[in-house]
Design an enzyme around this catalytic site. Structure first.
Site, PDB file in Angstrom:
ATOM      1  N   ARG A 186      -8.914 -41.152 -10.805  1.00 17.58           N
ATOM      2  CA  ARG A 186      -8.008 -40.420 -10.300  1.00 17.58           C
ATOM      3  C   ARG A 186      -6.943 -41.404  -9.507  1.00 17.58           C
ATOM      4  O   ARG A 186      -5.763 -41.110  -9.329  1.00 17.58           O
ATOM      5  CB  ARG A 186      -8.499 -39.602  -8.904  1.00 17.58           C
ATOM      6  CG  ARG A 186      -9.477 -38.576  -9.691  1.00 17.58           C
ATOM      7  CD  ARG A 186     -10.146 -37.584  -8.523  1.00 17.58           C
ATOM      8  NE  ARG A 186      -9.649 -37.434  -7.237  1.00 17.58           N
ATOM      9  CZ  ARG A 186      -9.973 -37.405  -6.103  1.00 17.58           C
ATOM     10  NH1 ARG A 186     -11.458 -37.652  -5.948  1.00 17.58           N
ATOM     11  NH2 ARG A 186      -9.497 -36.965  -5.047  1.00 17.58           N
ATOM     12  N   SER A 219     -15.510 -33.954  -5.251  1.00 16.87           N
ATOM     13  CA  SER A 219     -15.831 -35.484  -4.937  1.00 16.87           C
ATOM     14  C   SER A 219     -16.514 -35.342  -3.254  1.00 16.87           C
ATOM     15  O   SER A 219     -17.526 -36.188  -3.339  1.00 16.87           O
ATOM     16  CB  SER A 219     -14.422 -36.298  -4.624  1.00 16.87           C
ATOM     17  OG  SER A 219     -14.897 -37.645  -4.460  1.00 16.87           O
ATOM     18  N   HIS A 270     -19.553 -34.287   7.951  1.00 17.50           N
ATOM     19  CA  HIS A 270     -18.618 -35.350   7.206  1.00 17.50           C
ATOM     20  C   HIS A 270     -17.257 -35.238   7.789  1.00 17.50           C
ATOM     21  O   HIS A 270     -16.968 -34.120   8.316  1.00 17.50           O
ATOM     22  CB  HIS A 270     -18.301 -34.685   5.820  1.00 17.50           C
ATOM     23  CG  HIS A 270     -17.566 -35.551   5.034  1.00 17.50           C
ATOM     24  ND1 HIS A 270     -17.568 -36.646   4.328  1.00 17.50           N
ATOM     25  CD2 HIS A 270     -16.160 -35.137   4.849  1.00 17.50           C
ATOM     26  CE1 HIS A 270     -16.414 -37.054   3.665  1.00 17.50           C
ATOM     27  NE2 HIS A 270     -15.505 -36.206   3.923  1.00 17.50           N
ATOM     28  N   ASP A 303     -19.038 -39.054  -9.846  1.00 21.98           N
ATOM     29  CA  ASP A 303     -17.881 -39.132  -8.865  1.00 21.98           C
ATOM     30  C   ASP A 303     -17.223 -40.596  -8.816  1.00 21.98           C
ATOM     31  O   ASP A 303     -16.150 -41.020  -8.780  1.00 21.98           O
ATOM     32  CB  ASP A 303     -18.402 -38.849  -7.589  1.00 21.98           C
ATOM     33  CG  ASP A 303     -17.242 -38.560  -6.496  1.00 21.98           C
ATOM     34  OD1 ASP A 303     -16.358 -37.987  -6.794  1.00 21.98           O
ATOM     35  OD2 ASP A 303     -17.653 -39.655  -5.619  1.00 21.98           O
ATOM     36  N   LYS A 359     -21.467 -35.243  -3.065  1.00 20.52           N
ATOM     37  CA  LYS A 359     -22.303 -36.331  -2.332  1.00 20.52           C
ATOM     38  C   LYS A 359     -23.191 -35.404  -1.231  1.00 20.52           C
ATOM     39  O   LYS A 359     -24.578 -35.815  -1.184  1.00 20.52           O
ATOM     40  CB  LYS A 359     -21.570 -37.224  -1.950  1.00 20.52           C
ATOM     41  CG  LYS A 359     -20.724 -38.345  -3.060  1.00 20.52           C
ATOM     42  CD  LYS A 359     -20.184 -39.247  -2.418  1.00 20.52           C
ATOM     43  CE  LYS A 359     -19.000 -38.977  -1.728  1.00 20.52           C
ATOM     44  NZ  LYS A 359     -17.823 -38.928  -2.772  1.00 20.52           N
TER      45      LYS A 359
END
Length: 492
Positions: free
Chosen positions: A172, A187, A86, A165, A191
């Protein structure tokens, strides 16, 4: 009064007063967020309480797990070793394109769930969708099939993965709680946790072109991400990488794909390759597929140099055949006015109400990446990618060595050209962008191009050339130099 609402109110009050929420309480809160029992006012109050009072490590891990379990959790054969990467987002960040098939070539299963660009950061899916026929919407059974046959996929998030989420993220944005560390961590990681990973590597960027900015802030996030994922049971490593100037020489979707293909063929910019090798080495080591990061790096380098990573990329493109989505191509085929809201969705397709002519064109064009296109592109024939009709050189105003190219300014110029989005769902242009003829450390002579702008209109948008010149810092008295390594620190 409804007892569930009372319980939600009590839990919000508990956090607002600085209390610690228990695992069962967090699970209840996430359930009410997912099923709509918690209303928007209560959700805003809960997010603000977390923003102000924070969460400890245990709470953050429990929140992440509860969010993960709010939707579908992927399951894999027991013998598979599954990992992913990520990135917090950058400029010219095409790292996932060569990294994913290189990892698969080394024996790791990589079910990469990626996203689209928003703001100044580019999206991996946008880059891949510049390849004619690429499908970024794989249902679960097709994803499993592609992983079995190829070893990797790069696809978008489905509606069933971490539904909590999506609601929290939107709330948010409008409640001023985007910067909450526990909410950012949960968040991102919920995932990834839903992918049922054995290991994860994180590319946490800092600098002018990053989302987070200063090194200190990025390091704090990296430590929180690693600690939380380790608590969940996923072996995780974070690399803090410099994003003051773009990665490689290209910014823009098709241009970046072309550069990624160079990397897959053992060539391309050194900084791109070094990031791919560093991230891949750490992930292979964390996955237990080698004894350490150094050995892992050698394996990634070999996959890039011997053609195996490129071959895997070619097969991945063909394996991800069309199911639904790719709205832009349909709109190009028959005009944007014929595309309406989805009439229904199923595991295989998304049916739209549109003309028979558009449907016919749509089906002809969207059969996935053909073998011919995939092989031609992976062999260096990037002419299959969309090409902007116009180019404009940006000339150096003096002779000197490039000391700095402001990644944020360059990214915003690309967005102005149409390569990026200012709001979710906005259409983008795959063919536009910027090629950097000269990068940091290289010398340019007065009157020579240091960048080339690829654009659709005959005339460039007003002021963009001046913005580009403002992004460049030249030193007339300095000698050419080698760029500093992108990786500043590794957190395990």
């Amino acid at each position: 009064m409804d007892q569930t609402v009372c319980a939600v109110q009590d839990l919000i009050a508990k956090k607002a007063s600085g209390g610690e929420l228990l695992k069962a309480e967090l699970e209840q809160l996430v359930t009410t967020i997912s099923d709509g029992t918690m209303d928007d006012v209560q959700l805003g109050a809960l997010l603000m309480a977390i923003f102000i009072k924070g969460m400890n490590g245990r709470e953050t891990a429990d929140l992440t797990l509860a969010m993960k379990n709010s939707g579908t959790v992927m399951e894999w054969p027991r013998e598979w070793v599954v990992g992913d990467k990520h990135s917090t987002g950058g400029v010219g960040d095409k790292v996932s394109l060569p990294l994913t098939p290189a990892l698969a070539s080394c024996g790791l299963k990589v079910p990469m769930i990626s996203g689209r660009g928003l703001g100044h950061t580019g999206g991996t899916l946008d880059k891949l969708e510049s390849i004619p026929g690429f499908n970024a919407c794989l249902p679960a059974d097709d994803l499993m099939s592609a992983l079995q046959t190829v070893g990797c996929v790069i696809t978008g998030q489905t509606e069933n993965i971490v539904p909590a989420d999506r609601r929290m993220y939107a709330a948010r944005d409008v409640t001023g709680t985007v910067a909450s560390m526990p909410l950012i961590v949960s968040s991102i990681l919920s995932k990834k946790a839903a992918e049922s990973l054995n290991s994860l590597v994180l590319d946490v960027k800092f600098g002018s072109g990053s989302v987070l900015g200063p090194l200190e802030k990025s390091e704090a996030l990296a430590k929180a991400l690693v600690a939380t994922m380790q608590d969940i049971g996923v072996k995780t490593t974070a690399l803090l990488t410099n994003m003051d100037h773009p990665i490689g020489r290209t910014i823009g979707n098709a241009l970046e794909v072309s550069e990624a293909v160079e990397c897959l063929n053992g060539a391309g910019p050194l900084d791109l390759r070094s990031l791919v090798v560093a991230l891949g080495g750490e992930l292979l080591a964390a996955s237990g597929l080698c004894e350490g990061a150094t050995e892992g790096q050698r394996k990634i380098e070999a996959a890039l140099d011997d053609g195996s990573a490129c071959s895997t990329f070619c097969r991945m493109l063909q394996a991800q055949v069309f199911c639904y989505g790719l709205h832009n191509v349909l709109q190009d085929a028959a005009g944007s006015d014929i595309l309406l809201r989805p009439a229904q969705r199923s595991a295989r397709c998304c049916r739209f109400r549109y003309s028979a002519t558009a449907c016919s064109t749509f089906c002809r064009k969207l059969q996935g990446v053909s073998e011919e296109v995939a092989k031609e592109m992976c062999n260096g024939g990037v002419g299959v990618l969309p090409l902007a009709p116009h180019t404009t050189p940006v000339l150096a105003r003096q002779t000197g060595v490039v000391e700095h190219q402001d990644a944020l300014v360059l990214a915003r110029c690309c967005a102005t050209l149409g390569a990026g989005r200012t709001f979710a769902g906005q259409r983008i242009s795959y063919d536009v962008g910027i090629y950097l003829n000269k990068v940091v450390g290289e010398q340019v002579e007065k009157g020579q191009p240091w960048a080339t702008v690829h654009h659709q209109q005959v005339e460039l948008p007003e002021g963009i050339l001046q913005q580009l010149q403002d992004a460049l810092t030249l030193n007339p008295s300095r000698s050419p130099f080698q760029q500093q390594p992108r990786v500043a620190k590794i957190i395990r």
